[in-house]
Design a protein around this motif. Structure first.
Motif, PDB file in Angstrom:
ATOM      1  N   VAL A   1      -8.452 -13.873  -5.857  1.00  0.00           N
ATOM      2  CA  VAL A   1      -7.797 -12.580  -5.683  1.00  0.00           C
ATOM      3  C   VAL A   1      -6.341 -12.836  -5.299  1.00  0.00           C
ATOM      4  N   CYS A   2      -5.417 -12.275  -6.032  1.00  0.00           N
ATOM      5  CA  CYS A   2      -4.009 -12.464  -5.689  1.00  0.00           C
ATOM      6  C   CYS A   2      -3.600 -11.452  -4.633  1.00  0.00           C
ATOM      7  N   SER A   3      -2.515 -11.741  -3.915  1.00  0.00           N
ATOM      8  CA  SER A   3      -2.104 -10.889  -2.796  1.00  0.00           C
ATOM      9  C   SER A   3      -1.787  -9.464  -3.226  1.00  0.00           C
ATOM     10  N   SER A   4      -1.398  -9.257  -4.477  1.00  0.00           N
ATOM     11  CA  SER A   4      -1.102  -7.897  -4.926  1.00  0.00           C
ATOM     12  C   SER A   4      -2.356  -7.041  -5.040  1.00  0.00           C
ATOM     13  N   ASP A   5      -3.538  -7.674  -4.992  1.00  0.00           N
ATOM     14  CA  ASP A   5      -4.806  -6.942  -5.045  1.00  0.00           C
ATOM     15  C   ASP A   5      -5.349  -6.616  -3.655  1.00  0.00           C
ATOM     16  N   LEU A   6      -4.822  -7.251  -2.629  1.00  0.00           N
ATOM     17  CA  LEU A   6      -5.349  -7.103  -1.281  1.00  0.00           C
ATOM     18  C   LEU A   6      -4.933  -5.779  -0.651  1.00  0.00           C
ATOM     19  N   PHE A   7      -5.812  -5.243   0.199  1.00  0.00           N
ATOM     20  CA  PHE A   7      -5.517  -4.024   0.943  1.00  0.00           C
ATOM     21  C   PHE A   7      -5.171  -4.363   2.385  1.00  0.00           C
ATOM     22  N   THR A   8      -4.295  -3.555   2.964  1.00  0.00           N
ATOM     23  CA  THR A   8      -3.925  -3.656   4.364  1.00  0.00           C
ATOM     24  C   THR A   8      -3.908  -2.253   4.961  1.00  0.00           C
ATOM     25  N   VAL A   9      -3.814  -2.199   6.292  1.00  0.00           N
ATOM     26  CA  VAL A   9      -3.695  -0.933   7.010  1.00  0.00           C
ATOM     27  C   VAL A   9      -2.301  -0.896   7.623  1.00  0.00           C
ATOM     28  N   ILE A  10      -1.636   0.248   7.508  1.00  0.00           N
ATOM     29  CA  ILE A  10      -0.304   0.429   8.103  1.00  0.00           C
ATOM     30  C   ILE A  10      -0.250   1.820   8.708  1.00  0.00           C
ATOM     31  N   GLY A  11       0.432   1.945   9.848  1.00  0.00           N
ATOM     32  CA  GLY A  11       0.559   3.258  10.468  1.00  0.00           C
ATOM     33  C   GLY A  11       1.090   3.180  11.875  1.00  0.00           C
ATOM     34  N   SER A  12       0.821   4.221  12.625  1.00  0.00           N
ATOM     35  CA  SER A  12       1.258   4.290  14.028  1.00  0.00           C
ATOM     36  C   SER A  12       0.133   3.798  14.928  1.00  0.00           C
ATOM     37  N   ILE A  13      -0.417   2.633  14.585  1.00  0.00           N
ATOM     38  CA  ILE A  13      -1.558   2.080  15.317  1.00  0.00           C
ATOM     39  C   ILE A  13      -1.188   0.720  15.908  1.00  0.00           C
ATOM     40  N   ASN A  14      -1.953   0.307  16.901  1.00  0.00           N
ATOM     41  CA  ASN A  14      -1.829  -1.024  17.490  1.00  0.00           C
ATOM     42  C   ASN A  14      -0.403  -1.293  17.983  1.00  0.00           C
ATOM     43  N   GLY A  15       0.259  -0.250  18.480  1.00  0.00           N
ATOM     44  CA  GLY A  15       1.599  -0.400  19.020  1.00  0.00           C
ATOM     45  C   GLY A  15       2.709  -0.498  17.992  1.00  0.00           C
ATOM     46  N   THR A  16       2.403  -0.224  16.734  1.00  0.00           N
ATOM     47  CA  THR A  16       3.414  -0.313  15.684  1.00  0.00           C
ATOM     48  C   THR A  16       3.782   1.083  15.190  1.00  0.00           C
ATOM     49  N   MET A  17       4.889   1.150  14.497  1.00  0.00           N
ATOM     50  CA  MET A  17       5.361   2.424  13.967  1.00  0.00           C
ATOM     51  C   MET A  17       5.602   2.294  12.460  1.00  0.00           C
ATOM     52  N   TRP A  18       4.528   2.068  11.708  1.00  0.00           N
ATOM     53  CA  TRP A  18       4.608   1.955  10.252  1.00  0.00           C
ATOM     54  C   TRP A  18       5.455   0.760   9.812  1.00  0.00           C
ATOM     55  N   ASP A  19       5.520  -0.283  10.657  1.00  0.00           N
ATOM     56  CA  ASP A  19       6.336  -1.442  10.305  1.00  0.00           C
ATOM     57  C   ASP A  19       5.545  -2.747  10.296  1.00  0.00           C
ATOM     58  N   ASN A  20       4.214  -2.647  10.304  1.00  0.00           N
ATOM     59  CA  ASN A  20       3.379  -3.850  10.299  1.00  0.00           C
ATOM     60  C   ASN A  20       2.078  -3.549   9.555  1.00  0.00           C
ATOM     61  N   ASP A  21       1.707  -4.449   8.640  1.00  0.00           N
ATOM     62  CA  ASP A  21       0.444  -4.305   7.909  1.00  0.00           C
ATOM     63  C   ASP A  21      -0.623  -5.166   8.565  1.00  0.00           C
ATOM     64  N   PHE A  22      -1.837  -4.625   8.677  1.00  0.00           N
ATOM     65  CA  PHE A  22      -2.975  -5.338   9.250  1.00  0.00           C
ATOM     66  C   PHE A  22      -3.963  -5.670   8.133  1.00  0.00           C
ATOM     67  N   ALA A  23      -4.431  -6.897   8.112  1.00  0.00           N
ATOM     68  CA  ALA A  23      -5.258  -7.414   7.023  1.00  0.00           C
ATOM     69  C   ALA A  23      -6.608  -6.715   6.908  1.00  0.00           C
ATOM     70  N   MET A  24      -7.052  -6.604   5.672  1.00  0.00           N
ATOM     71  CA  MET A  24      -8.403  -6.137   5.353  1.00  0.00           C
ATOM     72  C   MET A  24      -9.031  -7.183   4.436  1.00  0.00           C
ATOM     73  N   SER A  25     -10.356  -7.272   4.455  1.00  0.00           N
ATOM     74  CA  SER A  25     -11.098  -8.172   3.580  1.00  0.00           C
ATOM     75  C   SER A  25     -12.108  -7.370   2.778  1.00  0.00           C
ATOM     76  N   GLU A  26     -12.299  -7.763   1.532  1.00  0.00           N
ATOM     77  CA  GLU A  26     -13.313  -7.101   0.706  1.00  0.00           C
ATOM     78  C   GLU A  26     -14.671  -7.680   1.090  1.00  0.00           C
ATOM     79  N   VAL A  27     -15.537  -6.838   1.655  1.00  0.00           N
ATOM     80  CA  VAL A  27     -16.837  -7.288   2.143  1.00  0.00           C
ATOM     81  C   VAL A  27     -17.941  -7.104   1.106  1.00  0.00           C
TER      82      VAL A  27
END
Length: 87
Positions: A1-27
């Motif tokens: 799987v290439c990185s362009s296929d991967l999903f991440t979470v971004i938002g006003s979560i975990n102390g960030t303000m839409w400036d950091n992506d959090f990794a997701m894995s296809e289960v």
């Protein structure tokens, strides 16, 4: 799987303000989960996006956290639609 296929979470979560992506894995086919649990607070918003781009992002409107808690974020894709839930 290439990185362009991967999903991440971004938002006003975990102390960030839409400036950091959090990794997701296809289960399983079409089901993505965050690789760790996050402490989320009521009113925080986020989206799941593919390839660090806004071309493919779910849900169409921001997901708004209803209740404080520690959650795994789950994205389930079916066809052209995606559903976000918290576990």
């Amino acid at each position: 799987v290439c990185s362009s296929d991967l999903f991440t979470v971004i938002g006003s979560i975990n102390g960030t303000m839409w400036d950091n992506d959090f990794a997701m894995s296809e289960v399983s086919s079409g089901v993505w989960k965050t690789t760790e649990k996050y402490e989320l607070h009521a009113g925080e918003e986020f989206k799941c996006r593919q390839g660090l781009s806004w071309d493919v992002a779910y849900p169409s409107d921001n997901f708004v956290v209803d209740k404080n808690g520690t959650y795994t974020i789950v994205l389930t894709i079916s066809g052209d639609s995606g559903t976000v839930t918290l576990e």
